[in-house]
Design an enzyme around this catalytic site. Structure first.
Site, PDB file in Angstrom:
ATOM      1  N   CYS A 163     -10.443  27.952  38.063  1.00  0.00           N
ATOM      2  CA  CYS A 163      -9.161  28.510  38.473  1.00  0.00           C
ATOM      3  C   CYS A 163      -9.002  29.967  38.092  1.00  0.00           C
ATOM      4  CB  CYS A 163      -8.016  27.682  37.910  1.00  0.00           C
ATOM      5  SG  CYS A 163      -8.208  27.301  36.173  1.00  0.00           S
ATOM      6  N   GLY A 164      -9.927  30.544  37.322  1.00  0.00           N
ATOM      7  CA  GLY A 164      -9.942  31.978  37.125  1.00  0.00           C
ATOM      8  C   GLY A 164      -9.022  32.511  36.057  1.00  0.00           C
TER       9      GLY A 164
END
Length: 280
Positions: free
Chosen positions: A109-110
């Site tokens: 998800c970064g």
């Protein structure tokens, strides 16, 4: 310790002529945030105000709830970068260790140190109504002061700034090559000084992505001002949290995107004192 800037030789082409010149450039260093010997995140960041960075990151990422939860911060220089070693107080450290053990593994998800997409979209705390309405001229005056206060950016033209201002004239800035890092440094500086973000407003020199809104809301800032535009998700998040989001902000005007009731558009009769008060 690594300096935040260095001077490099360049060949400058200007007015039809090439000549040797010097340019000051911003440093970009790998910085690890390590809790009790376990690395939580590695950032590319500017190597300055590192204790502010450690405290602010810990707060905005929900690792601690106050600066008092951190017992010790030490910075170790390695061949590959800097390691900020953070020791938490016993109850908070136990909760952090338990959280780490529950992590299923890396996710895509970064965002830093989160365990799921649900946590990336975590509900934000509801921000209390403003203690008083903020005059639009106060915001414009702070925006006018911001470029002069960005010492690193004036030298390099390559770093973001995050600033906190109050109607009374208090003003503090933190800078970094990363926009999130600059905001974390500012949040940490305020927390270490015991300053409540609800007494003023935060300004950033970047676009308003959802992470910036999340960090500001968790810090307790009711008003977030940016020189650039917001994303749609940032607007929805600010609306839900009760945050006043101000975008495309310039000295001569800005757009109030959410919760405009906190802003007073009547003219100021006097201008706040412009003396720069920094946080050590």
């Amino acid at each position: 310790m690594i300096a935040p800037t260095e001077t490099r030789a360049v060949l400058r082409w200007q007015d039809g002529t090439a000549r040797q010149a010097r340019r000051e450039v911003a440093e970009e260093t790998a910085i690890a945030l390590t809790y009790g010997g376990s690395t939580q995140a590695v950032m590319m960041a500017t190597p300055c105000d590192l204790e502010d960075f450690a405290v602010g990151f810990s707060l905005t990422e929900g690792i601690v709830t106050s600066a008092a939860d951190i017992e010790q911060i030490a910075v170790e220089e390695t061949e590959l970068g800097l390691d900020i070693q953070i020791e938490l107080a016993s109850p908070r450290n136990a909760a952090f260790v338990s959280r780490r053990r529950a992590m299923a593994g890396p996710v895509g998800c970064g965002l830093c140190g989160i365990e799921s997409l649900a946590e990336a979209m975590r509900p934000l705390p509801a921000l209390a109504p403003g203690r008083s309405r903020l005059k639009a001229d106060v915001i414009a005056n702070a925006l006018r002061r911001l470029p002069k206060a960005q010492v690193l950016n004036r030298a390099t033209r390559a770093v973001h700034g995050a600033a906190f201002a109050t109607p009374a004239g208090f003003f503090v800035v933190r800078e970094d090559v990363g926009r999130h890092n600059a905001l974390d440094k500012l949040v940490g500086a305020l927390a270490r000084a015991g300053i409540d973000p609800a007494t003023g407003f935060i300004m950033v020199t970047s676009r308003l992505s959802v992470e910036m809104v999340q960090k500001a809301a968790i810090a307790g800032a009711p008003v977030l001002v940016a020189v650039s535009a917001p994303t749609a998700l940032a607007i929805r998040s600010a609306e839900a949290a009760g945050m006043t989001l101000i975008a495309v902000a310039r000295e001569d005007g800005f757009e109030v995107v959410t919760h405009p009731d906190r802003i007073d558009f009547t003219r100021l009769e006097t201008t706040a004192e412009e003396g720069h008060i920094d946080v050590a």
